[in-house]
Design a protein around this motif. Structure first.
Motif, short mmCIF file in Angstrom:
data_model
loop_
_atom_site.label_atom_id
_atom_site.label_comp_id
_atom_site.label_asym_id
_atom_site.label_seq_id
_atom_site.Cartn_x
_atom_site.Cartn_y
_atom_site.Cartn_z
N ASP A 408 -6.94 -7.33 10.82
CA ASP A 408 -7.10 -6.68 9.53
C ASP A 408 -8.41 -7.07 8.85
N THR A 412 -11.39 -4.42 8.20
CA THR A 412 -11.82 -4.16 6.82
C THR A 412 -13.31 -4.46 6.67
N ASP A 459 -3.28 -13.68 -1.46
CA ASP A 459 -3.19 -12.27 -1.80
C ASP A 459 -4.13 -11.52 -0.86
N PRO A 460 -3.58 -10.72 0.05
CA PRO A 460 -4.42 -10.04 1.03
C PRO A 460 -5.57 -9.25 0.39
N ARG A 461 -5.27 -8.63 -0.72
CA ARG A 461 -6.33 -7.83 -1.38
C ARG A 461 -7.50 -8.71 -1.80
N GLU A 462 -7.16 -9.89 -2.30
CA GLU A 462 -8.22 -10.76 -2.80
C GLU A 462 -8.97 -11.45 -1.67
N SER A 463 -8.25 -11.79 -0.62
CA SER A 463 -8.88 -12.50 0.48
C SER A 463 -9.90 -11.62 1.17
N ILE A 464 -9.69 -10.34 1.06
CA ILE A 464 -10.52 -9.40 1.79
C ILE A 464 -11.70 -8.94 0.92
N ASP A 465 -11.79 -9.56 -0.26
CA ASP A 465 -12.89 -9.26 -1.16
C ASP A 465 -14.16 -9.94 -0.65
N THR A 470 -17.25 -16.08 -2.19
CA THR A 470 -16.59 -15.77 -0.92
C THR A 470 -17.51 -16.17 0.23
#
Length: 591
Positions: A408, A412, A459-465, A470
């Motif tokens: 994922d 992404t 939080d998957p959404r945040e980790s993928i930011d 980051t």
RNA sequence: GGUUCCGUAGCUCAGUUGGAUAGAGCAACUGCCUUCUAAGCAGUAGGUCACGCGUUCGAACCGCGUCGGAAUCACCA
């Protein structure tokens, strides 16, 4: 040279001259950025010696130091704080040292051997998010310890035997119809995990049936045919029954092949792999020794215990009545063997905080047995990873699978990069490599930036930011610097022999930040915290990015200044690179 | 109940051994792409550091207590 030592020597000398005192403990720290100066001496503790007000004391010391130390060009006093400013020539020299030192940040050998055990998976199911935190932490701490000059042995203790793997084996035998990773197209660990779930399903059905026949839940759990069969299988395994043993080897083989893929994707590796099937009988001799020493005692049913109530803990079982060992017995044995075999100075276990009690007991028992190396065992305990919906529970299917997560993150990163047009003139191979670095960089940084002992929310959404604090931001900064250096080279701008002269304020800040690297690495090793390294690298990248937007480098007309800036950029990229490597994060040259 | 750990901005988290005016990012709002990569930069706003007492020149940090949350206290590993 070590800047902190230099400063403290300077201050020490001044105190000796002014007050005639030696070996005074000093409080010297980096000056906070809202104030002028580089290092700050807190003078409150010195008032007894000076018998003056804080301001007067600071003034006096500051005057002495600036008058007698050419490298200290100025000072200012705010309340009880003496801020010392170092000369730009001094920083120029330090920068020269960084450029010249190929191993900058790598400490001299300590001669110590440290073993760090991490990962330690069970072979009945694939790795999940909790394991990911464990692996990333373990690998990063190993890297940090190496950078501090330790000989590090990365160890993995694979829990390859026991009732859990028998459950998968049995379910596969009963319902598997000869399915293999090849025939099913499933990754080996996922295939075995599938049958572990399969076992549980049938087990639950049987429990229900027995309960319908009037058994209590506990009875039903003990009497369900499938669990009895699994237990029988374990006994056969222990008796080395050829058929069971072959099945066990085959299915574990599938799992290892699957784990290898995941480990590779995570970028972690091991120097030594221990298998519990080979170590589970260890520790019994220690039990004998403990009995002889009177540290342990035997109960009527022949089981062996230790009474730790005097230490505020409970009684702990060490050997069952039938003479078989338990978890603690094994761990005592493996710890003993590791220290003996490898002449370890330190042993670090990266294990979740649900085992805090276990390690407390382990250390205490070893201590009571008279092994002083017990003090050199560290349980690097980390908190659970929770999801926005709450805890991960494998039975409820709310686990985040490691392989899915990795895939994922990478896809992404790929989409994002394509959207931004970053991959336009890349080959497919390059595009994949960059996406993998960025996706994994985001994941690793996201997990490692939080203090290990804290429970963290994933939080998957945040980790993928990829914006802000980051991994990708840091990688991006590195890629930009590489781009500048490439352009410089292409246009034939020379920056190899730059002379360090006067600096702009921002550039001094960058040099100071680079100089901090070794002490950050040392501090991170002290407290086993990759998060310190992450925070430092982010600050460095941010500092460079801020500077970089307001100043042109390539179009700077003054040759000396341009050369100097290019060299500085080069060193920033270098430190970012080595710093990220301590986190196990690769850094792309373009993205 | 015993032991251990956690509680910092709306959210996710930093905060070396007690030090100065507690910091980032996300989310919100304002500006900035014709220049070496805007995955960026500059800025605004956002806080009773769970609460109380104590230790001292000084406490988010140390001690005691209270409240809230987590883990653990198995002849599981």
């Amino acid at each position: 040279m070590n800047i902190e030592n230099f400063i403290s020597e300077v201050v020490c000398r001044s105190i000796e001259v002014l007050y005639g005192a030696t070996n005074v403990p000093l409080q010297i720290q980096k000056t906070r950025k809202e104030f002028d100066g580089d290092y700050t001496l807190v003078v409150f503790p010195l008032l007894k010696l000076s018998r003056k007000s804080p301001e007067a004391t600071a003034q006096e010391i500051g005057e002495y130091i600036t008058a007698n130390t050419p490298q200290v060009k100025a000072f200012n006093v705010i309340k009880g704080f003496l801020n010392l400013s170092l000369d730009s020539v001094f920083w120029g020299e330090r920068f020269g040292e960084i450029v010249a030192n190929e191993n900058f940040g790598q400490a001299a050998s300590t001669g110590r051997t440290v073993m760090i055990e991490y990962s330690s998976p069970n072979t009945n199911k694939p790795l999940h998010l909790g394991h990911v935190r464990n692996n990333l932490l373990g690998y990063s701490v190993a890297q940090i310890l190496k950078a501090n000059g330790n000989h590090v042995i990365k160890a993995n203790l694979v829990n390859d035997r026991g009732i859990h793997i028998c459950k998968s084996m049995l379910a596969w035998k009963l319902y598997g119809a000869g399915e293999t990773p090849e025939s099913s197209g499933l990754k080996g660990d996922h295939l075995v995990g599938k049958y572990y779930v399969e076992f549980d399903k049938h087990y639950k059905v049987q429990i229900k049936e027995l309960m319908a026949q009037g058994q209590s839940e506990d009875e039903a759990k003990k009497n369900a045919p499938i669990i009895l069969e699994a237990q029988a299988m374990l006994r056969k395994w222990e008796a080395k029954d050829p058929e069971i043993y072959a099945l066990w080897q085959m299915m574990n083989g599938w799992v290892y092949a699957g784990f290898d893929v995941t480990y590779k994707a995570l970028g972690v590796d091991f120097d030594k792999i221990y298998y519990e099937s080979q170590t589970y009988l260890l520790g019994k001799s220690l039990v004998e020794i403990g009995l002889q020493k009177g540290v342990f005692y035997r109960r009527d049913d022949q089981s062996v215990w230790i009474d730790l109530t005097a230490d505020g803990l409970d009684e702990k079982l060490l050997l069952r009545g039938d003479g078989t060992s338990v978890y603690m017995t094994q761990d005592l044995g493996t710890a003993f063997r590791r220290f003996e075999d490898n002449r370890l100075d330190d042993m670090i276990y990266v294990v979740g905080n649900e085992q805090n009690y276990h390690f407390q007991v382990l250390k205490l028992i070893l201590k009571k047995l008279g092994y002083n190396w017990s003090d050199h065992i560290t349980h690097l305990s980390y908190g659970m990873v929770e999801l926005p919906e709450g805890k991960m529970k494998s039975r409820e299917g709310t686990v985040v699978d490691a392989d899915d997560l990795i895939a994922d993150m990478i896809s992404t990163a790929r989409e994002m990069s394509e959207e931004l047009g970053k991959l336009d003139d890349c080959t497919e191979e390059q595009a994949h490599a960059v996406s993998a670095m960025v996706g994994m960089g985001a994941l690793k940084y996201f997990i490692l930036k939080v203090d290990p002992k804290k429970t963290m929310l994933f939080d998957p959404r945040e980790s993928i930011d990829f914006n802000g604090n980051t991994g990708p931001f840091i990688q991006y900064t590195h890629a930009r610097i590489c781009s500048i250096l490439r352009k410089a080279q292409e246009t034939g701008i020379d920056f190899s022999g730059a002379v360090v002269a006067d600096y702009l304020p921002e550039e001094i800040e960058l040099i100071k930040s680079l100089c901090d690297y070794p002490s950050v690495v040392a501090a991170a090793a002290e407290s086993f915290s990759p998060s310190l390294v992450g925070a430092y690298t982010y600050e460095l990248a941010k500092l460079f990015n801020g500077y970089y937007h307001d100043h042109s480098i390539l179009r700077e007309e003054d040759v000396a200044v341009r050369q100097m800036r290019l060299q500085l950029a080069q060193q920033v990229a270098r430190i970012i690179c080595s710093s990220m490597l301590l986190l196990g994060i690769e850094v792309p040259e373009r993205m």
